[in-house]
Design a protein around this motif. Sequence first.
Motif, short mmCIF file in Angstrom:
data_model
loop_
_atom_site.label_atom_id
_atom_site.label_comp_id
_atom_site.label_asym_id
_atom_site.label_seq_id
_atom_site.Cartn_x
_atom_site.Cartn_y
_atom_site.Cartn_z
N TYR A 171 -10.98 -3.81 -2.41
CA TYR A 171 -9.79 -4.75 -2.80
C TYR A 171 -8.57 -4.02 -2.20
O TYR A 171 -7.85 -5.11 -1.67
CB TYR A 171 -9.66 -5.01 -4.42
N TYR A 172 -8.14 -2.82 -2.45
CA TYR A 172 -6.95 -2.48 -2.24
C TYR A 172 -6.74 -2.28 -0.47
O TYR A 172 -5.56 -2.26 -0.17
CB TYR A 172 -6.27 -1.13 -3.13
N HIS A 207 -8.54 -6.60 0.47
CA HIS A 207 -8.69 -7.69 -0.24
C HIS A 207 -9.81 -8.57 -0.07
O HIS A 207 -10.24 -9.71 -0.13
CB HIS A 207 -7.41 -8.86 -0.29
N CYS A 267 -12.92 -1.35 -6.08
CA CYS A 267 -11.49 -1.49 -6.26
C CYS A 267 -10.92 -0.61 -5.05
O CYS A 267 -9.94 -1.53 -4.46
CB CYS A 267 -11.31 -0.02 -7.50
N GLY A 310 -5.47 3.32 -0.38
CA GLY A 310 -5.54 2.27 -1.30
C GLY A 310 -6.44 3.02 -2.65
O GLY A 310 -5.87 2.53 -3.78
N HIS A 331 -4.61 3.40 -6.30
CA HIS A 331 -4.76 2.57 -7.31
C HIS A 331 -6.20 2.53 -8.21
O HIS A 331 -6.26 2.05 -9.19
CB HIS A 331 -4.83 1.20 -6.42
#
Length: 148
Positions: free
Chosen positions: A52-53, A56, A49, A128, A132
């Motif tokens: 990704y944040y 990407h 996660c 991030g 998130h």
Amino acid sequence: MKAAGTLALMGCLITVVEPKIYTRCKLAKIFSRAGLDNYRGFSLGNWICMAYYESHYNTTAQTDLEDGSTDYGIFKINSYTWCRRAKLQEKNHCHVACSDLITDDLTDAIICAKKIVKETEGMNYWQGWKKHCEGKDLSEWKKGCELS
């Protein structure tokens, strides 16, 4: 003839960093093999996660910040504290060149990310992740990935 040989040699010496964007499951496998699952109490989902944040899943991601530092690679590791560009005042706690954090080989990035988690307040280093991923059910991030 000599000029052609020189140009060919120069072409070999110039390295181009091409972006490698991993898939979620490929990263899950790499992270799992590198011992990130439950490293310092953070599940594999947290790492996937966060990556990704932050980037990407792009190994060559870079963000120049207002303070003159730069965040590098899949984990967006900052040059002022954790890696070395060329400036001597940079702390370089990971003992790594920032350019080593933007390659397809994630070894240095993972070692440095582990050091960050160990020496700071866990994954709170990454905005991030805080925004998130923190406190969420992250089981979906590794769902469908064949992990051993």
